[in-house]
Design an enzyme around this catalytic site. Structure first.
Site, PDB file in Angstrom:
ATOM      1  CB  VAL A 197      -0.974  -0.068   1.205  1.00  0.00           C
ATOM      2  CG1 VAL A 197      -0.297   0.330   2.503  1.00  0.00           C
ATOM      3  CG2 VAL A 197      -2.224   0.737   0.982  1.00  0.00           C
ATOM      4  CG  ASN A 220      -9.568  -3.829   5.128  1.00  0.00           C
ATOM      5  OD1 ASN A 220     -10.116  -3.925   6.227  1.00  0.00           O
ATOM      6  ND2 ASN A 220      -8.769  -4.787   4.645  1.00  0.00           N
ATOM      7  CE1 TYR A 225      -3.980  -0.266  14.018  1.00  0.00           C
ATOM      8  CE2 TYR A 225      -5.292   0.736  15.752  1.00  0.00           C
ATOM      9  CZ  TYR A 225      -5.181  -0.143  14.693  1.00  0.00           C
ATOM     10  OH  TYR A 225      -6.266  -0.888  14.285  1.00  0.00           O
TER      11      TYR A 225
HETATM   12  N1  LIG Z   1      -8.654  -6.605  14.129  1.00  0.00           N
HETATM   13  C1  LIG Z   1      -8.978  -5.604  14.909  1.00  0.00           C
HETATM   14  O1  LIG Z   1      -9.149  -5.774  16.130  1.00  0.00           O
HETATM   15  C2  LIG Z   1      -9.196  -4.231  14.335  1.00  0.00           C
HETATM   16  C3  LIG Z   1      -9.896  -3.282  15.103  1.00  0.00           C
HETATM   17  C4  LIG Z   1     -10.108  -2.007  14.575  1.00  0.00           C
HETATM   18  C5  LIG Z   1      -9.639  -1.710  13.306  1.00  0.00           C
HETATM   19  N2  LIG Z   1      -8.950  -2.655  12.596  1.00  0.00           N
HETATM   20  C6  LIG Z   1      -8.495  -2.282  11.265  1.00  0.00           C
HETATM   21  O2  LIG Z   1      -9.167  -3.098  10.323  1.00  0.00           O
HETATM   22  C7  LIG Z   1      -8.392  -3.214   9.128  1.00  0.00           C
HETATM   23  C8  LIG Z   1      -8.345  -4.662   8.684  1.00  0.00           C
HETATM   24  O3  LIG Z   1      -7.656  -5.433   9.668  1.00  0.00           O
HETATM   25  P1  LIG Z   1      -7.978  -6.980   9.971  1.00  0.00           P
HETATM   26  O4  LIG Z   1      -8.576  -7.034  11.301  1.00  0.00           O
HETATM   27  O5  LIG Z   1      -8.674  -7.590   8.815  1.00  0.00           O
HETATM   28  O6  LIG Z   1      -6.467  -7.550  10.108  1.00  0.00           O
HETATM   29  P2  LIG Z   1      -5.637  -8.560   9.176  1.00  0.00           P
HETATM   30  O7  LIG Z   1      -4.245  -8.500   9.681  1.00  0.00           O
HETATM   31  O8  LIG Z   1      -6.303  -9.879   9.131  1.00  0.00           O
HETATM   32  O9  LIG Z   1      -5.766  -7.921   7.713  1.00  0.00           O
HETATM   33  C9  LIG Z   1      -5.029  -6.800   7.315  1.00  0.00           C
HETATM   34  C10 LIG Z   1      -4.527  -7.038   5.898  1.00  0.00           C
HETATM   35  O10 LIG Z   1      -3.758  -5.896   5.483  1.00  0.00           O
HETATM   36  C11 LIG Z   1      -2.608  -6.378   4.796  1.00  0.00           C
HETATM   37  N3  LIG Z   1      -1.515  -5.405   4.802  1.00  0.00           N
HETATM   38  C12 LIG Z   1      -0.720  -5.067   5.850  1.00  0.00           C
HETATM   39  N4  LIG Z   1       0.237  -4.205   5.452  1.00  0.00           N
HETATM   40  C13 LIG Z   1       0.025  -3.991   4.125  1.00  0.00           C
HETATM   41  C14 LIG Z   1       0.700  -3.212   3.149  1.00  0.00           C
HETATM   42  N5  LIG Z   1       1.811  -2.494   3.454  1.00  0.00           N
HETATM   43  N6  LIG Z   1       0.222  -3.202   1.888  1.00  0.00           N
HETATM   44  C15 LIG Z   1      -0.880  -3.946   1.557  1.00  0.00           C
HETATM   45  N7  LIG Z   1      -1.542  -4.720   2.439  1.00  0.00           N
HETATM   46  C16 LIG Z   1      -1.089  -4.742   3.707  1.00  0.00           C
HETATM   47  C17 LIG Z   1      -2.239  -7.646   5.549  1.00  0.00           C
HETATM   48  O11 LIG Z   1      -1.365  -8.494   4.820  1.00  0.00           O
HETATM   49  C18 LIG Z   1      -3.588  -8.262   5.830  1.00  0.00           C
HETATM   50  O12 LIG Z   1      -4.022  -9.134   4.813  1.00  0.00           O
HETATM   51  C19 LIG Z   1      -7.035  -2.595   9.470  1.00  0.00           C
HETATM   52  O13 LIG Z   1      -6.952  -1.287   8.935  1.00  0.00           O
HETATM   53  C20 LIG Z   1      -7.037  -2.550  10.986  1.00  0.00           C
HETATM   54  O14 LIG Z   1      -6.188  -1.549  11.502  1.00  0.00           O
HETATM   55  C21 LIG Z   1      -8.737  -3.898  13.078  1.00  0.00           C
END
Ligand SMILES: NC(=O)c1ccc[n+]([C@@H]2O[C@H](COP(=O)([O-])OP(=O)(O)OC[C@H]3O[C@@H](n4cnc5c(N)ncnc54)[C@H](O)[C@@H]3O)[C@@H](O)[C@H]2O)c1
Length: 276
Positions: A76, A102, A172
């Site tokens: 990204v 996302n 974050y």
């Molecule tokens: N899981 C939680 O508790 C939570 C809570 C609030 C917000 N979020 C947010 O939700 C979103 C999705 O997270 P999730 O829970 O599905 O976690 P996850 O780790 O399962 O998915 C995140 C995805 O982003 C990809 N990613 C990471 N760095 C990247 C990069 N440099 N370029 C392209 N892709 C990249 C990862 O490989 C992964 O597939 C994120 O933005 C996260 O911050 C998550």
């Protein structure tokens, strides 16, 4: 007739977790998908990121719904790579309607969180990365002349001063607040083109981001903060949302049902942001 029938959605971080859930559900509701994911680990992140097999699994799950999906392994932070992939993909699928920024990392656990680089990494992936995802999509949304919907995934950490001040957590929090600024400014400038922009703010989601050894160790070593992580609403799944809970809210925002929702910080947090 699906709720996003015939539309095309562009999704970052599509290989697993919430990104995969959004892709599969939007496909079920009639959309074609353009998606990318880094499929490689990050030295400032204490748990594994996705693999190419995860991305292939997303492709298979979308195709089960007889929709098309174009994917690429892309970071990204690679603005030029994203632009080029999006331009060729939109040319192939013929339109763009929905953007879901996302992709994310949680540089808030493990010893890595104390490195200064963890702050910069958080901002590079989750603030600059959101800009890199949305900016090249705007001309395509405008060109369709049908409006569009953009949703930026923030967090409760984008609304509250979360954490204990370590650089990773500060990165974050900064990034997740930063995307609210992007959302508000884009919502204003894009409204005349019927393009709506919102943020979603989930509490903990049962995805590989927190279902991992590094997060479990962090909780074990910081039992005193557990109370501050509680959601007011009782939840069956160990106090966590499912990825599909976030998808349900996003589906509302990007479908006809959300046609007058823009410029909003939408919580999916079981009351977490409202608690005293
Ligand atoms: N899981 C939680 O508790 C939570 C809570 C609030 C917000 N979020 C947010 O939700 C979103 C999705 O997270 P999730 O829970 O599905 O976690 P996850 O780790 O399962 O998915 C995140 C995805 O982003 C990809 N990613 C990471 N760095 C990247 C990069 N440099 N370029 C392209 N892709 C990249 C990862 O490989 C992964 O597939 C994120 O933005 C996260 O911050 C998550």
């Amino acid at each position: 007739m699906g709720r996003v029938e015939g539309k095309v959605a562009f999704i970052s971080g599509v290989a697993r977790g919430q990104g995969r859930s959004h892709a599969v559900r939007l496909a079920e509701e009639g959309a074609d998908i353009i998606g990318f994911d880094v499929c490689a680990d990050n030295p400032d992140v204490a748990y594994p990121l996705s693999r190419e097999e995860d991305l292939q699994e997303t492709v298979a799950l979308v195709e089960k719904h007889d929709r098309r999906i174009l994917t690429k392994v892309l970071d990204v932070r690679d603005a030029a790579g994203i632009r080029s992939f999006l331009d060729t993909s939109v040319a192939e699928l013929g339109r763009l309607d929905i953007v879901l920024a996302n992709a994310g990392i949680m540089p808030t656990v493990g010893e890595e969180r104390f490195r200064e680089s963890a702050f910069h990494e958080g901002v590079a992936v989750m603030l600059n990365g959101v800009f890199n995802t949305v900016e090249p999509a705007i001309p395509h949304l405008k060109a369709g002349g049908r409006g569009g919907s953009i949703v930026l995934t923030s967090s409760t950490a984008g609304l509250k001063g979360t954490g204990q001040g370590d650089p990773g957590t500060m990165g974050y929090v900064a990034a997740k607040h930063g995307v609210v600024g992007l959302m508000r400014a884009w919502a204003n400038v894009l409204a005349k083109d019927l393009i709506r922009v919102n943020t979603v703010h989930p509490t903990g989601v049962a995805s590989p981001m927190i279902l991992n050894d590094a997060f479990a160790k962090y909780v074990e070593e910081n039992m005193d903060i557990l109370d501050t992580l509680q959601n007011p609403l009782p939840m069956p799944n160990n106090g966590m949302l499912l990825p599909s809970d976030v998808t349900d809210t996003i589906l509302h925002l990007v479908s006809e049902a959300g046609r007058y929702v823009t410029g909003s910080t939408v919580t999916v947090d079981a009351g977490f942001s409202n608690r005293v």
